[in-house]
Design a protein around this motif. Structure first.
Motif, PDB file in Angstrom:
ATOM      1  N   TYR A  51      29.525  40.961  41.877  1.00 54.32           N
ATOM      2  CA  TYR A  51      29.766  40.817  43.317  1.00 54.32           C
ATOM      3  C   TYR A  51      31.050  41.514  43.746  1.00 54.32           C
ATOM      4  CZ  TYR A  51      32.852  37.040  41.773  1.00 54.32           C
ATOM      5  OH  TYR A  51      33.842  36.314  41.144  1.00 54.32           O
ATOM      6  N   CYS A  52      31.074  41.846  45.025  1.00 55.41           N
ATOM      7  CA  CYS A  52      32.217  42.542  45.604  1.00 55.41           C
ATOM      8  C   CYS A  52      32.733  41.696  46.753  1.00 55.41           C
ATOM      9  CB  CYS A  52      31.786  43.916  46.110  1.00 55.41           C
ATOM     10  SG  CYS A  52      33.020  44.749  47.136  1.00 55.41           S
ATOM     11  N   ASN A  53      33.996  41.310  46.697  1.00 52.38           N
ATOM     12  CA  ASN A  53      34.550  40.441  47.741  1.00 52.38           C
ATOM     13  C   ASN A  53      34.807  41.178  49.049  1.00 52.38           C
ATOM     14  OD1 ASN A  53      34.455  38.158  46.217  1.00 52.38           O
ATOM     15  ND2 ASN A  53      36.541  38.371  45.415  1.00 52.38           N
ATOM     16  N   LYS A  54      34.874  42.503  48.974  1.00 56.35           N
ATOM     17  CA  LYS A  54      35.186  43.240  50.203  1.00 56.35           C
ATOM     18  C   LYS A  54      33.976  43.269  51.140  1.00 56.35           C
ATOM     19  CE  LYS A  54      37.296  47.393  52.002  1.00 56.35           C
ATOM     20  NZ  LYS A  54      37.458  48.829  51.783  1.00 56.35           N
ATOM     21  N   CYS A  55      32.822  43.661  50.589  1.00 59.99           N
ATOM     22  CA  CYS A  55      31.635  43.725  51.453  1.00 59.99           C
ATOM     23  C   CYS A  55      30.802  42.454  51.315  1.00 59.99           C
ATOM     24  CB  CYS A  55      30.788  44.951  51.121  1.00 59.99           C
ATOM     25  SG  CYS A  55      30.153  44.970  49.439  1.00 59.99           S
ATOM     26  N   GLY A  56      31.165  41.613  50.345  1.00 55.17           N
ATOM     27  CA  GLY A  56      30.487  40.340  50.187  1.00 55.17           C
ATOM     28  C   GLY A  56      29.127  40.420  49.527  1.00 55.17           C
TER      29      GLY A  56
ATOM     30  N   PHE B 124      31.487  49.026  39.686  1.00 54.96           N
ATOM     31  CA  PHE B 124      32.193  49.415  40.908  1.00 54.96           C
ATOM     32  C   PHE B 124      31.218  49.269  42.060  1.00 54.96           C
ATOM     33  CE2 PHE B 124      30.434  53.038  38.688  1.00 54.96           C
ATOM     34  CZ  PHE B 124      29.610  53.605  39.643  1.00 54.96           C
ATOM     35  N   CYS B 125      31.745  48.912  43.230  1.00 55.41           N
ATOM     36  CA  CYS B 125      30.909  48.802  44.417  1.00 55.41           C
ATOM     37  C   CYS B 125      30.812  50.186  45.051  1.00 55.41           C
ATOM     38  CB  CYS B 125      31.515  47.824  45.408  1.00 55.41           C
ATOM     39  SG  CYS B 125      30.645  47.826  46.992  1.00 55.41           S
ATOM     40  N   GLU B 126      29.588  50.711  45.139  1.00 46.55           N
ATOM     41  CA  GLU B 126      29.445  52.075  45.632  1.00 46.55           C
ATOM     42  C   GLU B 126      29.686  52.173  47.136  1.00 46.55           C
ATOM     43  OE1 GLU B 126      26.993  50.133  44.902  1.00 46.55           O
ATOM     44  OE2 GLU B 126      25.404  50.380  46.388  1.00 46.55           O
TER      45      GLU B 126
HETATM   46 ZN   LIG Z   1      31.754  46.268  48.283  1.00 48.49          ZN
END
Ligand SMILES: [Zn+2]
Lengths: 386, 388, 173
Positions: free
Chosen positions: C58-63, C72-74
């Motif tokens: 999971y990515c906290n920036k885009c949720g 890595f979140c693309e």
């Molecule tokens: Zn993200």
């Protein structure tokens, strides 16, 4: 026409094998470093085009282009693949910026050679399917044939070729990005196994893994992104011919054409005097000498003597492959030219640490695409702007 | 465009498209190149740079295929590079040619696209089995038609489109191809024929698909100065666009090609096109499957999302309609040697704008045309805007 | 110049002639072998499949909670913030039914393939897999499905450790 500068570099590797990372993760790490180095640009917003350099059979994928955008931050971005060396990628990025429609362009090239289990079979798969491939054998015999002819015609000696290996592997000891630094002697090289007569085992660059990403920018943007721009003064690239039957077996014609083009672009009339250091393709030891001549940095057949006189050592008048070259850093497939370019950028920024060439202002990076091609590229770089 | 260089197409060449051609890839590249040079009234010595476009090496069965083809494309002792964006390559390669000239680096560039799919034995489709993710997709035995069927089905589901509506594209294009001298699968068929053809991977049927082919196409590009010297009839490259979406296609909603829209917007912006359906006189969107023509018309902003099937039913996209789409016959009719097929579309727009398309000529004296190709994992769009 | 050209180059040969060896050709079977590093994200994903679980990052920036997982979140272009198990159930986003093999030859039992949006991940996070235990004519968009795992001793750490997904019948809900 805007001038073009390299404003950011990122490198991961080079090592003989990097099993811990997938090619995607390798590229991600190099990209993050490069974007950070380029003033912290955000690839999701700040990059106008991305160039990735890859060949399908090096990767084990048809259409490798598919697998690239995510790790470069290029999702829904303007990315494409150059099926060629990183320096050919650089040439295309350079032209994009010169059109005036693009300000920031990213170039990526990598090698995950350790993923390949049948390297020589794949090289053989590049041979002409009718005339050459059916003959079989390890395709590096082509290098043996070329070396033999080159030695016979120029009088270059086996010792001189071996000396290239000694110099470059020693240079590599001072380069943290190099996989194959070593302190060896000419005798050790000459005593190593003969692989393709007269080519010796230690004269063949071993493979390595790694990735290099660079950020290029127009003059306008370069000034915003860095206070150490390295200007691309000229680029050149050329293919002689894929035909083994009709190519020049002695001279590196592709390099001569590419060099002439780059020099013209950069306004260089006397390369010997105007260029401070050279990074060139030494995929096989004799290739360093042959390419040095083709780059018009000495007369035909004289490169071996230049080497003997110490001119091309790190503290000589014309240092060649201070990075360690392919022999020292490892043959990184399509990233080979990017290795050369990386060293040139670091030298021109004064960031080459223990191997820094004092007062370097103009550097040359060169590449060759390896067996069985006759394709090469040249870039002339400078840290001063005319 | 002030201060920026204009680039023209001054000649085009095309070989036959066939399931098996006797010529090697090099020979095909040569034939198309020679024809394009002749059409431009130029010699190889007038050419300063060469760009090659060709899709997977696995087709021709040669690693570093660009290197292998170099002499066929007239690249000996010249600056030469191969660009490669999967199925998008055929329209992308002229874009690369564009920046060779628009940068001021060269006055001329020969653009060559070649594909020899028949070399891949026993069937060219084998080359496609290695385009998939090695961990997530290949172990499942994934094929190309699977993933396109998934996209087609999603598109149909989203807009409630009937197969009958989509089949009209195949009928139109195969009929258009009857007038194309290079065509491989020109035919007079009906919607029923398409609906009754063999089901390959539902909802994809045999006649929804373009064939595998051998072939080549070439274009000669020139700077404004050179173009005006060699022809009274240059066709200008006024817009270029390309875009790639995420590798992870299972995380995308496949009903709409965002990547084509982004590529189109890039090209339209450069060409100053604000109202595409009004300002564009004809289009050659990529049609390896019939639904893709519709999908791509929407991505090219030639109509609203989900509206393309209706336009096709109403005859708007016929050769004599208000917005002719694939007057060449497209990949469905002319054939699909991947990179050469995309370049064939650029050749077609070039000929149409010069009024040289013969029996295929669209009426109304067209001034602006668009060609588009699609590639990778339902992921890539390349777009070119040409003007007379 | 299209209308002016009288003939287009190209010499057609028939597939049958080729197969019967009436046309000279050179055959070659390339020996190409690879052992790709799976990397950090996929190594963990495969190990968890062996354990009968699907793992996401999971990515906290885009949720977003992302399947298949990545390091890595693309979208945000930053490292992800952690791992999270998701369910082995999901919804059919799109599907097709394959009647032919890779070489376009007919296969006996059609294969139902689908993109399955995985429960517990963000909307639209699908994976490619097969659908089983249902006639292809009965498959519907939006149908709920559940993974059918190979027995633990047969799992090797592959996407095929899941045999297929089967519809969740009402009695199992
Ligand atoms: Zn993200």
């Amino acid at each position: 026409m805007s001038d073009v500068a390299i404003v950011g570099v990122g490198c991961v590797g080079f090592k003989s094998i990097m099993p811990e990372l997938s090619y995607k993760e390798l590229m991600f790490e190099a990209a993050v470093k490069a974007y950070e180095d380029a003033g912290g640009i955000d690839p999701r917003k700040d990059v106008d085009a991305f160039v990735t350099c890859a060949e399908d059979y090096w990767e084990g994928f048809s259409i490798f282009d598919e697998f690239v955008p995510d790790q470069l931050g290029a999702v829904l971005g303007h990315l494409f693949t150059v099926s060629g060396d990183g320096l050919l990628g650089l040439a295309n990025a350079y032209m994009l910026i010169k059109t005036g429609h693009f300000d920031v362009v990213v170039v990526e090239a990598h090698s995950k050679a350790s993923d390949i289990l049948t390297f020589y079979d794949i090289v053989a798969f590049a041979l002409d399917p009718i005339m050459v491939r059916p003959l079989g054998g390890n395709p590096y015999y082509i290098a043996g044939m070329e070396m033999h002819r080159y030695l016979a015609e120029t009088g270059t000696t086996l010792e001189q070729c071996a000396e290239v290996v000694v110099k470059n592997k020693r240079n590599a000891l001072a380069n943290p990005y190099a996989a194959y630094g070593a302190d060896i002697t000419v005798d050790q090289v000459l005593d190593s196994e003969t692989w393709f007569y007269p080519l010796k085992k230690l004269e063949v660059s071993p493979l390595s893994d790694g990735c290099i990403v660079m950020v290029l920018a127009s003059e306008r943007m370069a000034k915003k992104l860095t206070d150490k721009p390295v200007w691309v003064e000229g680029v050149g690239w050329a293919t002689e011919t894929p035909n083994l039957e009709t190519r020049d077996w002695c001279r590196a014609i592709y390099t001569e054409i590419a060099a002439d083009m780059a020099y013209k672009d950069a306004g260089i009339t006397c390369p010997q005097r105007e260029i401070d250091f050279v990074e060139l393709s030494d995929l096989f030891a004799y290739k360093e000498l042959q390419h040095l001549e083709a780059l018009r940095l000495c007369r035909y057949g004289e490169a071996g003597m230049l080497l003997e006189d110490g001119v091309t050592t790190r503290d000589g008048d014309l240092p060649v492959n201070v990075s360690g070259g392919c022999l020292g850093m490892g043959y990184a497939l399509e990233a080979s030219g990017m290795q050369r370019l990386l060293e040139a950028v670091l030298q021109l920024r004064g960031e080459a640490e223990g191997r820094q060439i004092p007062d370097a202002e103009v550097g040359l990076a060169h590449t060759w695409r390896g067996i069985p091609t006759a394709t090469g590229a040249v870039a002339v770089l400078s840290n001063i702007k005319e | 465009m002030f201060g920026k260089k204009r680039v023209a197409i001054v000649g085009a060449g095309l070989t036959l498209f066939r399931r098996n051609l006797k010529e090697t890839g090099k020979e095909l590249a040569y034939e198309a190149s020679k024809m394009a040079l002749d059409a431009a009234g130029m010699e190889l010595s007038d050419i300063q740079s060469v760009v090659m476009g060709t899709a997977p090496d696995a087709f021709d069965g040669v690693h570093m295929k660009g290197e292998y083809l170099a002499d066929g494309a007239g690249a000996r002792n010249k600056p030469y590079v191969r660009v490669y964006v999967g199925g998008g390559t055929g329209v992308f390669t002229p874009l690369a040619g564009w920046w060779h000239v628009a940068s001021g680096q060269f006055d001329t560039c020969l653009v060559v696209c070649e594909e020899k799919m028949s070399s891949c034995f026993p069937h060219p489709a084998y080359a496609f089995t290695t385009i998939f993710d090695n961990i997530l997709a290949r172990p499942l035995g994934t094929t190309l038609i699977w993933i396109f069927a998934l996209e087609m089905h999603r598109y149909m589901h989203k807009h409630n489109i009937k197969k009958e509506q989509i089949a009209r594209v195949a009928v139109k294009n195969k009929r258009n191809a009857l007038d194309h001298p290079c065509a491989q699968l020109a035919a007079n068929i009906t919607v029923e024929d398409v609906l009754n053809s063999e089901i390959m991977c539902w909802p994809v049927q045999r006649l929804d698909i373009s064939p595998t082919s051998d072939g080549a196409a070439a274009l000669v590009l020139a700077s404004e100065d050179v173009a005006k010297k060699v022809t009274d009839n240059p066709v200008w490259i006024d817009g270029v666009g390309w875009c790639i979406d995420s590798t992870i296609w299972t995380n995308r909603d496949l009903y709409y090609p965002d990547y084509v829209e982004y590529a189109a917007r890039m090209a339209y912006k450069m060409a100053g096109i604000k109202n595409p359906p009004k300002e564009i006189d004809l289009a050659e969107p990529y049609d390896p499957f019939d639904y893709k023509e519709l999908h791509h018309m929407e991505g090219l902003l030639l109509c609203r999302k989900g509206e393309a099937p209706k336009l096709t039913e109403e005859g708007v996209t016929a050769r004599d309609g208000d917005l002719p789409i694939c007057p060449s016959g497209g990949l469905l009719g002319v054939g699909n040697p991947i990179a050469a097929a995309g370049a064939m579309k650029v050749c077609e727009v070039f000929w149409q704008l010069r009024g040289e398309a013969g029996k295929r000529q669209v009426p109304g004296d067209p001034r602006t045309g668009v060609a588009q190709a699609w590639g990778d994992l339902m992921q890539y769009g390349s777009v070119i805007v040409l003007r007379r | 110049m299209s209308e002016k050209i009288k003939s287009y180059p190209g010499f057609r040969i028939k597939t049958a002639d080729l197969r019967e060896g009436k046309v000279p050709f050179e055959a070659w079977r390339p020996r190409v072998r690879y052992a790709w590093s799976a990397g950090i994200a996929m190594s963990r994903f495969l190990e968890e499949l062996k354990n009968g679980r699907i793992i996401a990052t999971y990515c906290n920036k885009c949720g977003r909670i992302m399947v298949p997982p990545r390091v890595f979140c693309e979208q945000c272009f930053k490292p992800v913030d952690g791992w999270k198990y998701v369910k082995d159930t999901g919804t059919i986003n799109t599907y097709s039914v394959s009647f032919i093999a890779g070489d376009a030859s007919r296969i006996k039992e059609p294969i139902i393939v689908a993109v399955i949006d995985i429960d517990g991940a963000s909307p639209g996070m699908g994976i490619l897999h097969k659908i089983g235990e249902i006639n292809w004519k009965e498959v519907k968009f939006g149908m709920k499905v559940k993974a059918v795992w190979k027995p633990p001793e047969e799992r090797v750490g592959s996407i095929t450790d899941i045999k297929y997904f089967k519809p969740i019948r009402e009695e199992t809900l």
